[in-house]
Design a protein around this motif. Structure first.
Motif, mmCIF file in Angstrom:
data_model
loop_
_atom_site.group_PDB
_atom_site.id
_atom_site.type_symbol
_atom_site.label_atom_id
_atom_site.label_comp_id
_atom_site.label_asym_id
_atom_site.label_seq_id
_atom_site.Cartn_x
_atom_site.Cartn_y
_atom_site.Cartn_z
ATOM 1 N N GLN A 37 0.833 -1.199 0.000
ATOM 2 C CA GLN A 37 0.000 0.000 0.000
ATOM 3 C C GLN A 37 0.867 1.248 0.000
ATOM 4 O OE1 GLN A 37 -2.652 -0.405 3.379
ATOM 5 N NE2 GLN A 37 -4.261 -1.054 1.981
ATOM 6 N N ILE A 38 0.410 2.257 -0.725
ATOM 7 C CA ILE A 38 1.097 3.538 -0.770
ATOM 8 C C ILE A 38 0.164 4.577 -0.171
ATOM 9 C CG2 ILE A 38 2.103 5.305 -2.258
ATOM 10 C CD1 ILE A 38 2.591 3.054 -4.321
ATOM 11 N N SER A 39 0.606 5.229 0.894
ATOM 12 C CA SER A 39 -0.175 6.292 1.518
ATOM 13 C C SER A 39 0.320 7.631 0.981
ATOM 14 C CB SER A 39 -0.023 6.259 3.038
ATOM 15 O OG SER A 39 -0.529 5.049 3.542
ATOM 16 N N VAL A 40 -0.610 8.491 0.630
ATOM 17 C CA VAL A 40 -0.280 9.779 0.032
ATOM 18 C C VAL A 40 -0.670 10.887 1.001
ATOM 19 C CG1 VAL A 40 -0.729 11.270 -1.947
ATOM 20 C CG2 VAL A 40 -0.701 8.798 -2.241
ATOM 21 N N ASP A 41 0.250 11.837 1.220
ATOM 22 C CA ASP A 41 -0.051 12.936 2.126
ATOM 23 C C ASP A 41 -0.831 14.036 1.404
ATOM 24 O OD1 ASP A 41 1.770 14.415 0.649
ATOM 25 O OD2 ASP A 41 3.294 14.470 2.204
ATOM 26 N N GLY A 42 -1.263 15.035 2.145
ATOM 27 C CA GLY A 42 -2.060 16.128 1.608
ATOM 28 C C GLY A 42 -1.348 16.927 0.536
ATOM 29 N N LEU B 248 -1.512 5.179 -15.428
ATOM 30 C CA LEU B 248 -1.066 6.320 -14.625
ATOM 31 C C LEU B 248 -2.074 7.470 -14.700
ATOM 32 C CD1 LEU B 248 2.751 6.317 -15.412
ATOM 33 C CD2 LEU B 248 1.626 5.577 -13.305
ATOM 34 N N GLY B 249 -2.613 7.709 -15.894
ATOM 35 C CA GLY B 249 -3.607 8.771 -16.048
ATOM 36 C C GLY B 249 -4.859 8.504 -15.228
ATOM 37 N N SER B 250 -5.347 7.282 -15.291
ATOM 38 C CA SER B 250 -6.529 6.899 -14.524
ATOM 39 C C SER B 250 -6.259 6.988 -13.026
ATOM 40 C CB SER B 250 -6.941 5.476 -14.897
ATOM 41 O OG SER B 250 -8.030 5.054 -14.148
ATOM 42 N N THR C 20 -8.215 9.534 -10.510
ATOM 43 C CA THR C 20 -8.944 9.012 -9.349
ATOM 44 C C THR C 20 -8.396 9.596 -8.062
ATOM 45 O OG1 THR C 20 -9.428 6.959 -10.522
ATOM 46 C CG2 THR C 20 -9.634 6.909 -8.127
ATOM 47 N N LEU C 21 -7.092 9.683 -7.945
ATOM 48 C CA LEU C 21 -6.476 10.271 -6.753
ATOM 49 C C LEU C 21 -6.932 11.716 -6.575
ATOM 50 C CD1 LEU C 21 -4.490 10.085 -4.377
ATOM 51 C CD2 LEU C 21 -2.694 10.801 -5.962
ATOM 52 N N ALA C 22 -6.911 12.487 -7.645
ATOM 53 C CA ALA C 22 -7.306 13.894 -7.560
ATOM 54 C C ALA C 22 -8.784 14.040 -7.221
ATOM 55 C CB ALA C 22 -6.994 14.604 -8.875
ATOM 56 N N VAL D 24 -6.682 6.096 -3.941
ATOM 57 C CA VAL D 24 -6.837 5.134 -5.034
ATOM 58 C C VAL D 24 -6.296 3.797 -4.558
ATOM 59 C CG1 VAL D 24 -4.627 5.701 -6.123
ATOM 60 C CG2 VAL D 24 -6.450 4.738 -7.501
ATOM 61 N N ARG D 25 -6.914 2.724 -5.023
ATOM 62 C CA ARG D 25 -6.449 1.382 -4.669
ATOM 63 C C ARG D 25 -6.200 0.627 -5.969
ATOM 64 N NH1 ARG D 25 -9.886 -2.532 -0.943
ATOM 65 N NH2 ARG D 25 -8.769 -1.427 0.680
ATOM 66 N N ILE D 26 -5.024 0.043 -6.071
ATOM 67 C CA ILE D 26 -4.675 -0.777 -7.225
ATOM 68 C C ILE D 26 -4.398 -2.174 -6.707
ATOM 69 C CG2 ILE D 26 -3.033 -1.153 -9.091
ATOM 70 C CD1 ILE D 26 -2.508 1.875 -9.063
ATOM 71 N N ASN D 27 -5.106 -3.145 -7.239
ATOM 72 C CA ASN D 27 -4.934 -4.532 -6.822
ATOM 73 C C ASN D 27 -4.568 -5.386 -8.021
ATOM 74 O OD1 ASN D 27 -5.753 -4.168 -4.108
ATOM 75 N ND2 ASN D 27 -7.886 -4.199 -4.733
ATOM 76 N N SER D 28 -3.857 -6.445 -7.770
ATOM 77 C CA SER D 28 -3.634 -7.421 -8.831
ATOM 78 C C SER D 28 -4.818 -8.383 -8.818
ATOM 79 C CB SER D 28 -2.324 -8.163 -8.625
ATOM 80 O OG SER D 28 -2.377 -8.908 -7.436
ATOM 81 N N ILE D 29 -5.114 -8.913 -9.984
ATOM 82 C CA ILE D 29 -6.231 -9.847 -10.111
ATOM 83 C C ILE D 29 -5.644 -11.180 -10.550
ATOM 84 C CG2 ILE D 29 -8.408 -10.326 -11.306
ATOM 85 C CD1 ILE D 29 -8.662 -7.313 -11.811
ATOM 86 N N PRO D 30 -5.966 -12.261 -9.831
ATOM 87 C CA PRO D 30 -5.423 -13.564 -10.227
ATOM 88 C C PRO D 30 -5.908 -13.968 -11.621
ATOM 89 C CG PRO D 30 -7.026 -13.811 -8.452
ATOM 90 C CD PRO D 30 -6.847 -12.347 -8.673
#
Length: 145
Positions: free
Chosen positions: A10-15, A55-57, A61-63, A68-74
């Motif tokens: 997980q990547i946490s993003v600050d303000g 990256l654009g998406s 979404t972040l903005a 934003v959550r990015i998961n891998s799908i089996p």
């Protein structure tokens, strides 16, 4: 200085980073610019279109959402997971499988789905919805509704 902290996967993003993402999109909307990668020698490495879209998406979404959550799908999915990805109920998915609308295979007595097939189905369904919406919009204009 903006920062992002990585904890496990997980990547946490600050303000500040969130503000930077929003300001970046105001200055250059996604689709009007290109993301680049600088290697160790500061050479510009052009990123493939699929990575550009990701990256654009992610940035949009972040903005918009603030996270934003990015998961891998089996590669092999259960019917519950496939239904969730498609955005329908499991019974509807199983009905569509029996109608041949969604490809599936059996592992023992369990129905399984190939990730790529599910993603292709989602893409085709989304495209069909866009076409239907555009047709409806054109009909509205034509009949001045």
């Amino acid at each position: 200085m903006a920062a992002a902290m990585t904890v496990g996967s997980q990547i946490s993003v600050d303000g500040d980073t969130l503000t930077d993402a929003r300001e970046t999109l105001k200055a250059t909307p996604v689709g009007r610019g290109r993301f680049v990668f600088l290697d160790e020698q500061s050479n510009v490495v052009e990123l493939p279109d699929s990575v550009q879209r990701l990256l654009g998406s992610t940035l949009q979404t972040l903005a918009r959402e603030g996270s934003v959550r990015i998961n891998s799908i089996p590669s092999e999915l259960s019917s519950t997971t496939a239904a969730r990805i498609i955005g329908i109920s499991r019974p509807t998915l199983m009905k569509w499988v029996s109608e041949g609308r969604v490809p599936a295979f059996k592992v023992g007595s369990h129905t399984r789905f190939n990730r790529d097939d599910v993603m292709a189905f989602c893409h085709a369904r989304s495209q069909a919805q866009r076409v239907a919406f555009e047709t409806m919009r054109q009909d509205d204009e034509e009949f001045d509704i």
